[in-house]
Design a protein around this motif. Structure first.
Motif, short mmCIF file in Angstrom:
data_model
loop_
_atom_site.label_atom_id
_atom_site.label_comp_id
_atom_site.label_asym_id
_atom_site.label_seq_id
_atom_site.Cartn_x
_atom_site.Cartn_y
_atom_site.Cartn_z
N GLU A 58 5.01 48.20 49.50
CA GLU A 58 4.53 47.15 50.40
C GLU A 58 5.43 45.94 50.26
OE1 GLU A 58 0.48 45.72 49.91
OE2 GLU A 58 0.69 44.39 51.65
N ASN A 118 3.29 43.68 56.42
CA ASN A 118 2.12 42.93 56.89
C ASN A 118 2.46 42.16 58.16
OD1 ASN A 118 0.03 43.12 54.55
ND2 ASN A 118 2.00 42.72 53.55
N GLU A 149 0.77 47.03 58.51
CA GLU A 149 -0.53 46.64 57.95
C GLU A 149 -1.12 45.51 58.78
OE1 GLU A 149 -0.83 46.05 53.75
OE2 GLU A 149 0.07 47.99 53.30
N ASP A 179 -5.85 46.83 56.60
CA ASP A 179 -5.79 46.17 55.29
C ASP A 179 -7.13 45.52 54.95
OD1 ASP A 179 -4.58 45.20 53.01
OD2 ASP A 179 -3.11 43.96 54.04
N LYS A 200 -6.90 50.73 53.70
CA LYS A 200 -6.61 50.12 52.40
C LYS A 200 -7.87 49.44 51.88
CE LYS A 200 -2.57 48.68 51.20
NZ LYS A 200 -1.34 47.87 51.05
#
Ligand code: C2E
Ligand code: CA
Ligand code: CA
Ligand code: CA
Length: 284
Positions: A58, A118, A149, A179, A200
């Motif tokens: 990530e 993200n 994400e 997320d 997640k």
């Protein structure tokens, strides 16, 4: 603390003033970061629960301040969203993440790992899928290696434009991760309304599961086990975040959680550090 003057004149709120000063300092750092190239993408490994092998990374934003060191995103992202700097910060971050991912993949000779990025709800404009595709093409990264994400905030208003963008990502072969799952208002309902591939589980559940201080630990375990079962039924992969102890790892594994990340395995680190570590202890 506030102090009232005799005639009601001198009323001031130091905490408020500190807040605005801190805010102005962060706004300033964002601009300095952009013009001096201080932003970087740190990578936290994501491991397969059964084997402990790295399956992906990530990308997490860091501001490398020459005097104050490595600054985590914290309020940086929300302030950038408020001022509108998020477009430039987000684009810079994408470039850094993709560039670092290529460097790491080349150094490790591993082309099976994925990269999770993200995205802020404010980055979701119609041109985004084309923009990302142009970038991944330029870096020679297959869309199948990229996970996007998003949080519930992106899906909240069921905006048709957001849906079109997500469908476009889906058609191009990018995967979508939801997320901070379980922290919002209607997490479960998003699973059948949007093309979600990965769930997640938020670190607050992982923490509560093994926390003897809270009565919620039993319930948290049931929740995590239940979320995992439902996600699998919906053909989603499950990733748990914030794993810090062997006990949490063992429990999550027993619940069938597929992948995980957390300080137990690795902290987010610079790609130079990751490459140096791989050289130091090569995998068999
Ligand atoms: P997130 O996406 O939920 O990322 C996970 C956060 O948990 C990261 O914080 C990570 O460093 C931290 N973490 C990982 N393992 C553990 C652990 O075992 N224990 C604990 N206590 N924490 C752990 P970080 O890097 O400070 O990022 C905070 C948040 O900032 C992220 O939360 C994400 O919402 C946002 N963010 C980070 N990078 C970006 C970015 O490039 N774009 C956008 N839009 N948001 C970003
Ligand atoms: Ca994330
Ligand atoms: Ca998260
Ligand atoms: Ca989080």
């Amino acid at each position: 603390k506030k102090r009232d003057g005799k005639n009601g004149a001198q009323v001031y709120h130091p905490s408020f003033e500190d807040g605005t000063r801190e805010r102005a300092a962060i706004e300033h750092d964002i601009e300095l970061g952009l013009s001096n190239d201080w932003f970087d993408a740190y990578f936290q490994p994501i491991i397969q629960m059964k084997t402990g092998r790295i399956v992906g990374y990530e990308a997490l934003l860091r501001l490398l301040h020459p005097e104050r060191g490595v600054i985590p995103p914290g309020r940086l992202i929300s302030i950038a969203e408020e001022t509108g700097a998020i477009d430039r910060v987000g684009t810079r971050m994408l470039e850094k993440a993709l560039e670092n991912f290529v460097r790491l993949s080349e150094a490790s000779g591993n082309s099976d790992t994925y990269l999770a990025i993200n995205l802020s709800p404010l980055q979701f404009e119609p041109a985004l899928p084309m923009k990302l595709t142009a970038m991944t093409n330029r870096y020679g990264i297959a869309p199948g290696r990229i996970v996007i994400e998003i949080t519930e905030a992106t899906l909240l208003h069921d905006n048709p434009q957001i849906r079109t963008i997500l469908d476009s990502f889906n058609r191009h072969g990018y995967r979508i991760a939801l997320d901070d799952f379980g922290t919002g208002y209607s997490s479960l309902s998003y699973l059948n309304r949007f093309p979600v591939d990965i769930v997640k589980i938020d670190q607050s559940f992982v923490r509560a599961m093994c926390d003897d201080e809270t009565e919620l630990n039993e319930k948290s375990r049931m929740l995590v086990e239940g979320i995992t079962a439902i996600s699998h039924k919906m053909a989603c992969t499950v990733v748990a975040e914030g794993i810090e102890t062997e006990e949490q790892w063992a429990l999550l594994k027993s619940f069938g959680v597929d992948n995980g990340q957390g300080y137990l395995f690795a902290r987010p680190q610079s790609v130079a550090t990751l490459i140096a570590e791989q050289r130091a202890k090569p995998e068999p």
